[in-house]
Design a protein around this motif. Structure first.
Motif, PDB file in Angstrom:
ATOM      1  N   UNK A  85       0.834  -1.199   0.000  1.00 31.63           N
ATOM      2  CA  UNK A  85       0.000   0.000   0.000  1.00 31.63           C
ATOM      3  C   UNK A  85       0.869   1.251   0.000  1.00 31.63           C
ATOM      4  N   UNK A  86       1.930   1.219   0.792  1.00 32.20           N
ATOM      5  CA  UNK A  86       2.843   2.357   0.874  1.00 32.20           C
ATOM      6  C   UNK A  86       3.480   2.645  -0.491  1.00 32.20           C
ATOM      7  N   UNK A  87       3.828   1.591  -1.230  1.00 38.52           N
ATOM      8  CA  UNK A  87       4.428   1.752  -2.551  1.00 38.52           C
ATOM      9  C   UNK A  87       3.378   1.846  -3.664  1.00 38.52           C
ATOM     10  N   UNK A 128      -4.295 -14.092  -0.632  1.00 39.10           N
ATOM     11  CA  UNK A 128      -2.946 -14.339  -0.115  1.00 39.10           C
ATOM     12  C   UNK A 128      -1.955 -14.513  -1.261  1.00 39.10           C
ATOM     13  N   UNK A 129      -2.350 -15.266  -2.272  1.00 42.07           N
ATOM     14  CA  UNK A 129      -1.490 -15.469  -3.437  1.00 42.07           C
ATOM     15  C   UNK A 129      -1.203 -14.147  -4.142  1.00 42.07           C
ATOM     16  N   UNK A 130      -2.210 -13.304  -4.241  1.00 43.56           N
ATOM     17  CA  UNK A 130      -2.033 -12.000  -4.892  1.00 43.56           C
ATOM     18  C   UNK A 130      -1.052 -11.138  -4.109  1.00 43.56           C
ATOM     19  N   UNK A 131      -1.187 -11.133  -2.793  1.00 43.23           N
ATOM     20  CA  UNK A 131      -0.280 -10.338  -1.969  1.00 43.23           C
ATOM     21  C   UNK A 131       1.144 -10.855  -2.098  1.00 43.23           C
ATOM     22  N   UNK A 132       1.317 -12.163  -2.042  1.00 44.20           N
ATOM     23  CA  UNK A 132       2.659 -12.744  -2.172  1.00 44.20           C
ATOM     24  C   UNK A 132       3.259 -12.441  -3.547  1.00 44.20           C
ATOM     25  N   UNK A 138       7.406  -6.416  -6.183  1.00 42.08           N
ATOM     26  CA  UNK A 138       7.947  -5.213  -5.561  1.00 42.08           C
ATOM     27  C   UNK A 138       9.419  -5.408  -5.209  1.00 42.08           C
ATOM     28  N   UNK A 139       9.751  -6.528  -4.598  1.00 40.32           N
ATOM     29  CA  UNK A 139      11.141  -6.794  -4.221  1.00 40.32           C
ATOM     30  C   UNK A 139      12.034  -6.854  -5.461  1.00 40.32           C
ATOM     31  N   UNK A 146      20.400  -3.740  -8.245  1.00 35.57           N
ATOM     32  CA  UNK A 146      21.467  -3.947  -7.269  1.00 35.57           C
ATOM     33  C   UNK A 146      22.080  -5.342  -7.341  1.00 35.57           C
ATOM     34  N   UNK A 147      21.414  -6.241  -8.025  1.00 37.32           N
ATOM     35  CA  UNK A 147      21.893  -7.617  -8.120  1.00 37.32           C
ATOM     36  C   UNK A 147      22.614  -7.794  -9.448  1.00 37.32           C
ATOM     37  N   UNK A 148      23.852  -8.199  -9.370  1.00 35.42           N
ATOM     38  CA  UNK A 148      24.665  -8.454 -10.566  1.00 35.42           C
ATOM     39  C   UNK A 148      24.987  -9.942 -10.612  1.00 35.42           C
TER      40      UNK A 148
END
Length: 163
Positions: A85-87, A128-132, A138-139, A146-148
């Motif tokens: 929600x914040x994002x 729950x599946x939608x949130x996950x 988002x992650x 940042x991941x190389x």
């Protein structure tokens, strides 16, 4: 001192809930996280869902084993929902059909019937599946730069492991 006693009593009761108590409390609020709440109904639903998806019998022993895990999962889920929600991530528009097909061995209708037969709210599970899914997206969006990945280094590690 009295506040500590009541807090301890609350935590003790929370973790010592049994299935029949949850059934009687259908919509009682168990935990509040910011503007989100976790009800006894949600905990009961999560326990049953976990047991069904892991092909375990729904009995008191398995229910007792899964109470803490279910509560912990729901707390994490509510925290993730707050961050989404914040994002300003849109959860409702997500399509989780591929996940449902995978979990149901390509028969979502049968899984939904099984949930209904056992008194499990299928819509809570889909949410729950939608949130996950939204959380994973988002992650990925936050950390993808940042991941190389060094493919040569991975290949060397695989060859070393094989030898």
């Amino acid at each position: 001192m009295l506040k500590k006693y009541f807090f301890f009593l609350f935590v003790l009761i929370l973790f010592d809930l049994n299935f029949h108590f949850l059934k009687a409390l259908k919509n009682e609020i168990i935990v509040k996280i910011d503007d989100n709440i976790i009800t006894a109904y949600e905990i009961k639903n999560k326990i049953k869902t976990s047991l069904i998806l892991s092909n375990q019998d729904i009995n008191q022993i398995n229910i007792d084993k899964n109470k803490r895990r279910a509560l912990s999962y729901l707390i994490d889920l509510k925290l993730k929902k707050n961050e989404l929600t914040k994002y300003k991530v849109e959860i409702e528009s997500l399509n989780v059909n591929s996940q449902l097909l995978s979990l149901s061995s390509n028969n979502v209708n049968e899984l939904e019937k099984k949930f209904k037969k056992l008194g499990i709210n299928f819509e809570l599970f889909v949410n729950e599946l939608k949130i996950e899914t939204a959380w994973k997206q988002l992650m990925y969006n936050i950390y993808k730069e940042k991941v190389k990945i060094n493919q040569e280094e991975i290949n060397k590690e695989v060859l070393n492991y094989i030898q």
